[in-house]
Design a protein around this motif. Structure first.
Motif, PDB file in Angstrom:
ATOM      1  N   GLU A   1      46.333 -17.463 -57.467  1.00  0.00           N
ATOM      2  CA  GLU A   1      45.338 -18.396 -57.973  1.00  0.00           C
ATOM      3  C   GLU A   1      44.069 -18.240 -57.145  1.00  0.00           C
ATOM      4  O   GLU A   1      44.128 -18.117 -55.923  1.00  0.00           O
ATOM      5  N   ASN A   2      42.928 -18.218 -57.821  1.00  0.00           N
ATOM      6  CA  ASN A   2      41.620 -18.082 -57.148  1.00  0.00           C
ATOM      7  C   ASN A   2      41.567 -16.862 -56.232  1.00  0.00           C
ATOM      8  O   ASN A   2      40.983 -16.919 -55.146  1.00  0.00           O
TER       9      ASN A   2
ATOM     10  N   GLU B   1      37.865 -15.572 -54.927  1.00  0.00           N
ATOM     11  CA  GLU B   1      37.240 -16.452 -53.929  1.00  0.00           C
ATOM     12  C   GLU B   1      38.056 -16.491 -52.634  1.00  0.00           C
ATOM     13  O   GLU B   1      37.498 -16.409 -51.539  1.00  0.00           O
TER      14      GLU B   1
END
Length: 141
Positions: A79-80, A83
Motif C-alpha cells: 500500500e502506498n 510514497e
C-alpha cells in the motif's frame, strides 16, 4: 490501495556490497519484492531509461554512472508503495537525507546516492515495463 514501484540499487551500492542490506530494509518496511534481477546497462540503455532528463546538465554523467557496473532492479509492492519508498530512500542528496534512510546510510553524493525509485504512478508503469515483462512479475495471491 496496493501499488507497485520500481527500485534500482545503483552501481555504487552494488559495488560496495550493500545490496543485501538495502533488500533487508525493504522487507523490514513491509515491501513485497515481486520481481528482481541483476543487470548491467549499456550507456545506450541508460540513456533510454533516463530520457526524461535528456536536457538536464547531469544527463551524461548520470547515464555514464548508471552503466559503469551492475544494478539490481526490483518491482516493489505494498500500500502506498511509491510514497513509502521515496520516504525510505531519503533526499536525493545523502547529506540532506534523514538518518536511517537508504541514501543517508549508503549514498556518497547527489549522483552516487545508492538507489533510484519511481516518483509517480506514471513513472512506475514506464520504469517497470522498461525492465520487466509480465512473465517476470509474481502475481498476488
Amino acid at each position: 490501495m496496493v501499488e507497485r514501484t520500481l527500485s534500482i540499487i545503483k552501481p555504487d551500492c552494488v559495488a560496495a556490497k550493500n545490496s543485501g542490506k538495502v533488500i533487508s530494509m525493504l522487507e523490514k518496511n513491509g515491501f513485497d519484492i515481486v520481481a528482481m534481477k541483476k543487470v548491467w546497462l549499456t550507456k545506450q540503455q541508460a540513456e533510454k531509461f533516463y530520457i526524461v532528463h535528456k536536457e538536464r546538465p547531469f544527463y551524461d554523467s548520470l547515464t555514464t554512472f548508471m552503466s559503469e557496473g551492475p544494478i539490481i532492479v526490483m518491482v516493489l509492492e505494498k500500500e502506498n508503495a511509491i510514497e513509502d519508498y521515496r520516504k525510505l530512500m531519503g533526499a536525493t542528496n545523502p547529506q540532506e537525507a534523514s538518518d536511517g534512510t537508504i541514501r543517508k546510510l549508503f549514498g556518497s553524493n547527489i549522483e552516487r546516492n545508492a538507489v533510484h525509485g519511481s516518483d509517480s504512478k506514471e513513472s512506475a508503469d514506464y520504469e517497470i515495463n522498461f525492465f520487466f515483462n509480465e512473465l517476470e512479475i509474481v502475481k498476488g495471491e
